[in-house]
Design an enzyme around this catalytic site. Structure first.
Site, PDB file in Angstrom:
ATOM      1  N   CYS A   1       3.820  -0.804   8.711  1.00 55.62           N
ATOM      2  CA  CYS A   1       3.609   0.656   8.502  1.00 55.62           C
ATOM      3  C   CYS A   1       3.769   1.401   9.776  1.00 55.62           C
ATOM      4  O   CYS A   1       3.774   2.758   9.536  1.00 55.62           O
ATOM      5  CB  CYS A   1       2.533   0.813   7.487  1.00 55.62           C
ATOM      6  SG  CYS A   1       2.651  -0.035   6.039  1.00 55.62           S
TER       7      CYS A   1
ATOM      8  N   HIS B   1       3.467   5.730  -0.060  1.00 53.10           N
ATOM      9  CA  HIS B   1       3.433   5.187   1.310  1.00 53.10           C
ATOM     10  C   HIS B   1       4.794   4.629   1.344  1.00 53.10           C
ATOM     11  O   HIS B   1       5.230   3.605   0.734  1.00 53.10           O
ATOM     12  CB  HIS B   1       2.441   4.064   1.348  1.00 53.10           C
ATOM     13  CG  HIS B   1       2.411   3.503   2.655  1.00 53.10           C
ATOM     14  ND1 HIS B   1       3.039   3.820   3.860  1.00 53.10           N
ATOM     15  CD2 HIS B   1       1.209   2.494   3.029  1.00 53.10           C
ATOM     16  CE1 HIS B   1       2.597   3.315   4.751  1.00 53.10           C
ATOM     17  NE2 HIS B   1       1.224   2.673   4.697  1.00 53.10           N
TER      18      HIS B   1
ATOM     19  N   PHE C   1      -0.215  -3.253   8.731  1.00 53.80           N
ATOM     20  CA  PHE C   1      -0.668  -4.614   8.698  1.00 53.80           C
ATOM     21  C   PHE C   1      -0.314  -5.472   9.960  1.00 53.80           C
ATOM     22  O   PHE C   1       0.490  -5.254  10.571  1.00 53.80           O
ATOM     23  CB  PHE C   1       0.127  -5.413   7.577  1.00 53.80           C
ATOM     24  CG  PHE C   1      -0.339  -4.984   6.144  1.00 53.80           C
ATOM     25  CD1 PHE C   1      -1.327  -4.121   6.190  1.00 53.80           C
ATOM     26  CD2 PHE C   1       0.660  -5.538   5.025  1.00 53.80           C
ATOM     27  CE1 PHE C   1      -1.698  -3.535   4.645  1.00 53.80           C
ATOM     28  CE2 PHE C   1      -0.088  -5.080   3.793  1.00 53.80           C
ATOM     29  CZ  PHE C   1      -1.198  -4.168   3.685  1.00 53.80           C
TER      30      PHE C   1
ATOM     31  N   LYS D   1       1.053  11.253   2.407  1.00 49.47           N
ATOM     32  CA  LYS D   1       1.502  10.207   1.323  1.00 49.47           C
ATOM     33  C   LYS D   1       0.488  10.670   0.075  1.00 49.47           C
ATOM     34  O   LYS D   1       1.066   9.910  -0.999  1.00 49.47           O
ATOM     35  CB  LYS D   1       0.730   8.910   2.114  1.00 49.47           C
ATOM     36  CG  LYS D   1       1.253   8.316   3.354  1.00 49.47           C
ATOM     37  CD  LYS D   1       0.787   6.831   3.561  1.00 49.47           C
ATOM     38  CE  LYS D   1       1.381   6.431   4.733  1.00 49.47           C
ATOM     39  NZ  LYS D   1       1.114   7.122   5.985  1.00 49.47           N
TER      40      LYS D   1
ATOM     41  N   GLU E   1     -10.021   5.339   9.722  1.00 46.39           N
ATOM     42  CA  GLU E   1      -9.144   6.224  10.277  1.00 46.39           C
ATOM     43  C   GLU E   1     -10.182   7.670  10.579  1.00 46.39           C
ATOM     44  O   GLU E   1     -10.184   8.331  11.807  1.00 46.39           O
ATOM     45  CB  GLU E   1      -8.107   6.761   9.442  1.00 46.39           C
ATOM     46  CG  GLU E   1      -7.155   7.697  10.307  1.00 46.39           C
ATOM     47  CD  GLU E   1      -6.033   7.971   9.658  1.00 46.39           C
ATOM     48  OE1 GLU E   1      -4.930   8.585  10.278  1.00 46.39           O
ATOM     49  OE2 GLU E   1      -5.613   7.622   8.457  1.00 46.39           O
TER      50      GLU E   1
ATOM     51  N   HIS F   1      -2.509   8.615   8.737  1.00 43.95           N
ATOM     52  CA  HIS F   1      -2.033   7.616   7.938  1.00 43.95           C
ATOM     53  C   HIS F   1      -2.575   7.610   6.741  1.00 43.95           C
ATOM     54  O   HIS F   1      -1.515   7.366   5.738  1.00 43.95           O
ATOM     55  CB  HIS F   1      -2.486   6.379   8.579  1.00 43.95           C
ATOM     56  CG  HIS F   1      -1.688   4.935   8.377  1.00 43.95           C
ATOM     57  ND1 HIS F   1      -0.185   5.019   8.226  1.00 43.95           N
ATOM     58  CD2 HIS F   1      -2.086   3.906   7.806  1.00 43.95           C
ATOM     59  CE1 HIS F   1       0.115   3.912   7.774  1.00 43.95           C
ATOM     60  NE2 HIS F   1      -1.055   2.960   7.422  1.00 43.95           N
TER      61      HIS F   1
END
Length: 417
Positions: A168, A345, A404, A340, A319, A308
């Site tokens: 991502c 996403h 990831f 998002k 975050e 994010h």
């Protein structure tokens, strides 16, 4: 520590194809207005999965953009990358026929690539046949570097050509690395961004099995709830975002319009877990601090963070902590939002599409909101610009992307003066 360069890099063109509409202006209007595209999956029957909805691209018809021959040889993730690149190049006013093509490069990232092609060909393969057939287009369709390769072939761009595969964070890493390529004089123009089209039974099912997706099947349009106490997972999306990056003096000389400057880039690894972020946000903190320092700014200079913000328990908490650690007392003054909440996403395309949102936020003086925010989470205690856009002149914005495997990428954009 990154190597400082006096060569400045600006965004002169932007293109996007998203679940909220095709084209940058439609995308921007949608994230301000809260027009969420999450709905029951249409590309296959998802009724047997625990999650049945996603943010699929609206209104995209391959035959409107490509010949039958081209469609046959290109996976959907490559197609949408080309469509976004075409918009960004036209928007920039660059004429490939007048360019030194060896000074124009391409970097397009993707987290998953041609998984739909792989799934289709695996189903078609009959190993009991005397002559098992596999499409000659299988490999060129599924490999991730083909997005940047096809764009270069289409326009004749012979400069640096790469692909980023950092889950991502791919789109952000593509733009950041493209900026550095220009700064070190290896190119004058870079076409950079991210693309993803992994909403196939196999790709979607994999994320379902990981329990990463929201299961609000009764209310898909409000399922993506970044930083909200009742968030239960992300909403899978698809799309592409591409920008034209250009050396500043060159852009000024040709009279290009300039959306924003890409002033800083930070990247790091969590080195912690294959899917979960480091709980204290240490890797995210390093990437953010690196981007701010690379831009030669102080944390207090940043007014907006496009987070994010995946709408998962672990990411949003880590975050938020990382932002508090980086910005200290100034964190209380920051506007932080996750687009998002509307786009879903977009995986490998997310960072590029969100960089576009940051550039427009700076240019227009409008921070897009975090939609569907209702119940504060005590562990996520920042100002998430809930549900309504806010207006004020802004000088600097940070765009966060975490993938990831612990891959972190942050872009620091500034308003061009």
């Amino acid at each position: 520590m990154s190597i400082q360069s006096d060569r400045r890099v600006v965004i002169t063109g932007m293109g996007a194809i998203t679940p909220n509409g095709n084209g940058v202006s439609i995308f921007w209007d949608s994230i301000l207005a809260g027009r969420c595209a999450a709905r029951t999956v249409e590309q296959f029957d998802a009724s047997k999965f625990p999650t049945t909805f996603a943010c699929e691209i609206l209104g995209y018809k391959p035959e409107e953009h490509f010949s039958t021959k081209e469609i046959k040889r290109m996976d959907r993730f490559v197609q949408v990358a080309i469509v976004a690149a075409k918009e960004s190049i036209a928007d920039s006013g660059i004429d490939p026929a007048r360019e030194d093509l060896e000074r124009v490069g391409v970097i397009i990232g993707s987290g998953i690539g041609g998984i739909a092609t792989l799934e289709h060909e695996a189903r078609e393969l009959d190993l009991d046949s005397d002559h098992p057939k596999v499409s000659p287009f299988l490999i060129p369709k599924l490999i991730i570097n083909m997005a940047s390769g096809e764009i270069a072939i289409r326009y004749g761009f012979c400069g640096p050509n790469l692909s980023q595969v950092t889950a991502c964070a791919s789109g952000s890493h593509a733009i950041g690395d493209a900026m550095k390529i220009i700064q070190r004089h290896d190119a004058d123009v870079m076409i950079a961004g991210g693309t993803e089209a992994a909403i196939s039974a196999l790709g979607f099912g994999g994320f379902c099995s990981m329990r990463a997706l929201s299961r609000r099947n009764d209310d898909p349009a409000h399922a993506s709830k970044p930083f909200d106490l009742n968030r239960d997972g992300f909403v899978m999306g698809e799309g592409a975002g591409v920008v034209v990056l250009e050396e500043l003096e060159r852009a000024i000389k040709r009279g290009a319009k300039i959306y924003a400057e890409v002033a800083g880039y930070g990247l790091s690894a969590d080195a912690y877990h294959i899917t979960e972020p480091e709980p204290e946000g240490k890797g995210a903190r390093r990437a953010m601090s690196m981007a701010v320092a690379d831009a030669r700014l102080n944390p207090s200079d940043v007014e907006y963070v496009n987070a994010h913000g995946t709408s998962t328990k672990f990411n949003d908490r880590a975050e938020s902590k990382a932002i508090r650690d980086v910005f200290g007392d100034h964190a209380k003054k920051l506007w932080v939002s996750s687009t998002k909440s509307i786009t879903g996403h977009l995986l490998g395309a997310a960072g590029a599409v969100e960089a576009i949102a940051c550039a427009l936020a700076l240019q227009k003086g409008i921070a897009p909101p975090t939609h569907h925010y209702e119940t504060p989470d005590p562990e996520c205690d920042l100002d998430y610009v809930p549900n309504t856009p806010r207006e004020k002149p802004m000088r600097a914005a940070l765009s966060n992307s975490f993938g990831f495997g612990g891959h972190n990428g942050c872009l620091l954009l500034t308003k061009f003066q």
